[in-house]
Enzyme design. Structure first.
Site, PDB file in Angstrom:
ATOM      1  N   LYS A 112      15.958   3.290   2.214  1.00  0.00           N
ATOM      2  CA  LYS A 112      17.014   3.661   1.271  1.00  0.00           C
ATOM      3  C   LYS A 112      18.395   3.213   1.722  1.00  0.00           C
ATOM      4  CE  LYS A 112      14.810   7.389  -1.206  1.00  0.00           C
ATOM      5  NZ  LYS A 112      14.846   8.769  -1.663  1.00  0.00           N
ATOM      6  N   LYS A 194       2.245  -0.250  -9.326  1.00  0.00           N
ATOM      7  CA  LYS A 194       2.103   1.126  -9.797  1.00  0.00           C
ATOM      8  C   LYS A 194       3.103   1.419 -10.916  1.00  0.00           C
ATOM      9  CE  LYS A 194       5.094   4.201  -7.098  1.00  0.00           C
ATOM     10  NZ  LYS A 194       5.464   5.269  -8.001  1.00  0.00           N
ATOM     11  N   LYS A 197       9.085   4.976 -12.742  1.00  0.00           N
ATOM     12  CA  LYS A 197      10.216   5.155 -13.659  1.00  0.00           C
ATOM     13  C   LYS A 197      11.405   4.284 -13.279  1.00  0.00           C
ATOM     14  CE  LYS A 197      11.377   9.451 -11.351  1.00  0.00           C
ATOM     15  NZ  LYS A 197      10.084   9.501 -10.677  1.00  0.00           N
TER      16      LYS A 197
HETATM   17  P1  ADP Z   1       8.543   6.856  -9.251  1.00  0.00           P
HETATM   18  O1  ADP Z   1       8.002   5.604  -8.594  1.00  0.00           O
HETATM   19  O2  ADP Z   1       8.202   6.897 -10.693  1.00  0.00           O
HETATM   20  O3  ADP Z   1      10.021   7.032  -8.982  1.00  0.00           O
HETATM   21  P2  ADP Z   1       8.206   8.905  -7.262  1.00  0.00           P
HETATM   22  O4  ADP Z   1       8.206   7.956  -6.123  1.00  0.00           O
HETATM   23  O5  ADP Z   1       9.414   9.737  -7.522  1.00  0.00           O
HETATM   24  O6  ADP Z   1       7.809   8.090  -8.585  1.00  0.00           O
HETATM   25  O7  ADP Z   1       6.942   9.853  -7.081  1.00  0.00           O
HETATM   26  C1  ADP Z   1       6.897  11.215  -7.420  1.00  0.00           C
HETATM   27  C2  ADP Z   1       5.458  11.677  -7.232  1.00  0.00           C
HETATM   28  O8  ADP Z   1       4.594  11.077  -8.208  1.00  0.00           O
HETATM   29  C3  ADP Z   1       4.861  11.301  -5.871  1.00  0.00           C
HETATM   30  O9  ADP Z   1       4.100  12.392  -5.414  1.00  0.00           O
HETATM   31  C4  ADP Z   1       3.966  10.104  -6.155  1.00  0.00           C
HETATM   32  O10 ADP Z   1       2.863  10.073  -5.271  1.00  0.00           O
HETATM   33  C5  ADP Z   1       3.522  10.352  -7.598  1.00  0.00           C
HETATM   34  N1  ADP Z   1       3.400   9.066  -8.306  1.00  0.00           N
HETATM   35  C6  ADP Z   1       4.400   8.211  -8.592  1.00  0.00           C
HETATM   36  N2  ADP Z   1       3.958   7.151  -9.288  1.00  0.00           N
HETATM   37  C7  ADP Z   1       2.628   7.305  -9.432  1.00  0.00           C
HETATM   38  C8  ADP Z   1       1.587   6.532 -10.069  1.00  0.00           C
HETATM   39  N3  ADP Z   1       1.854   5.382 -10.694  1.00  0.00           N
HETATM   40  N4  ADP Z   1       0.341   7.004 -10.030  1.00  0.00           N
HETATM   41  C9  ADP Z   1       0.060   8.176  -9.415  1.00  0.00           C
HETATM   42  N5  ADP Z   1       0.979   8.967  -8.803  1.00  0.00           N
HETATM   43  C10 ADP Z   1       2.253   8.543  -8.805  1.00  0.00           C
END
Ligand code: ADP
Ligand code: TRP
Length: 328
Positions: A112, A194, A197
């Site tokens: 970060k 993956k 958001k």
């Molecule tokens: P993003 O990539 O959307 O910002 P985060 O990193 O904030 O997501 O993840 C928040 C939670 O959601 C974590 O526990 C992560 O393991 C889960 N998570 C995020 N993206 C996925 C995905 N595509 N499939 C399954 N779990 C996910």
């Protein structure tokens, strides 16, 4: 009976990857007969700049989503981190025992802070110590987290051991429990990656608040391949991901899904998938809106959670103050 504790950042509207990957497993923990704590880490969220109005909304939205998903406040102590001031108080004491070098080694910080030089906030650097305080304050046995948070839980273990050695047994040394990557949902527009958001395009993800029209549009536009058969196969990530989503929203097995689409093409499958996804999301959305439209009930649950959490946390802080020699 073990005490299981986890927390999530209030980061806005969630996508179905977050829902199936993070929230649903937490709901599942409630049936294990343990003592569960779940909180919204708003003080972790402000380690990067936040708009106050948006942050307020996101905290409420996060709490509403957990409740709508099935978190039962009678079985899970649900609260907002900033309402229990002992978290930041303990973080200060732990700060005085953690070494700069330990925090410099944290890979999340390195990621970060990359390219930001000296302008990165002290809070972002200190993030893992606040997380250690979150965990140690409640005599936590088990911390379910995603793989990226394992290093932080290990730091919390080291801090607990160091404190116990220096001041006598005070903290339980917590164990991380890494969530199995069962429900990993891929991006609709780039199925090798993956769903996220932070993606550039809205076509990447299905938000849990998307309406019927949007869901249909996004699923119709989802990238597949030219083979045209509804078959689960890792070498065909697009259709495999859509089958995974179908299985999650309907509860059907991959085999059942493959069988019912034998001899039919992607067109039919995508229309059904959109309908099933909407059927899954609509009641969830209705419940979330119910909480957000009548925030009194939501605020009451959070008040209640904060006061129960505070009772546990303040007792622990008394013990900590006594151990370190500031209690007269
Ligand atoms: P993003 O990539 O959307 O910002 P985060 O990193 O904030 O997501 O993840 C928040 C939670 O959601 C974590 O526990 C992560 O393991 C889960 N998570 C995020 N993206 C996925 C995905 N595509 N499939 C399954 N779990 C996910
Ligand atoms: N850092 C965690 C994350 O980003 C959130 C978190 C904060 C947490 N405090 C915690 C998780 C305590 C488990 C236990 O996912």
């Amino acid at each position: 009976m073990s005490r299981i504790l986890t927390a999530l950042q209030p980061s806005g509207i969630l996508h179905i990857g977050n829902y199936f990957g993070a929230i649903e497993p937490m709901v599942g923990l409630q049936t294990t007969g343990n003592e569960n704590l779940l909180f919204v880490v708003d003080y972790h969220a402000i380690t990067v700049t936040q708009d106050p109005a948006r942050l307020r909304q996101n905290i409420l939205f996060a709490a509403a989503t957990y409740l709508a998903a099935g978190i039962d406040p009678k079985q899970t102590l649900l609260f907002q981190q900033s309402r229990v001031s002992e978290h930041t108080e303990l973080a200060w004491i732990l700060n005085c025992m953690v070494r700069m070098g330990e925090l410099e080694r944290m890979t999340q910080f390195k990621d970060k802070a990359k390219g930001k030089g000296e302008s990165v906030s002290v809070g972002l650097f200190d993030y893992p110590v606040l997380m250690a305080a979150d965990i140690l304050l409640y005599d936590t046995d088990v911390v379910p987290v995603g793989h990226d948070q394992k290093q932080h839980v290990e730091l919390a273990r080291d801090i607990a051991e160091r404190f116990n050695k220096q001041f006598g047994k005070t903290f339980i040394v917590p164990k991380p429990e890494i969530r199995k990557q069962g429900a990993r949902i891929a991006a609709l527009d780039e199925p090798e990656k993956k769903m996220s958001k932070s993606a550039a395009s809205e076509k990447n993800y299905i938000s849990i608040m998307d309406d019927e029209k949007t869901v249909l549009k996004k699923i119709k536009a989802a990238v597949t391949d030219s083979q045209g058969t509804v078959r689960f196969n890792e070498s065909r990530p697009g259709i495999t991901n859509l089958i995974t989503i179908m299985s999650l929203v309907t509860g059907k097995t991959v085999k059942e899904i493959e069988n019912s689409y034998a001899g039919r093409g992607y067109g039919d499958f995508k229309i059904d998938l959109a309908a099933q996804t909407t059927a899954f999301l609509s009641p969830l959305q209705e419940k979330i809106r119910g909480y957000l439209d009548h925030p009194d009930a939501l605020l009451k649950i959070l008040d209640d959670g904060a006061s129960r959490a505070k009772t546990i946390a303040s007792k622990k802080m008394e013990e900590v103050r006594e151990k370190i020699g500031v209690k007269l």
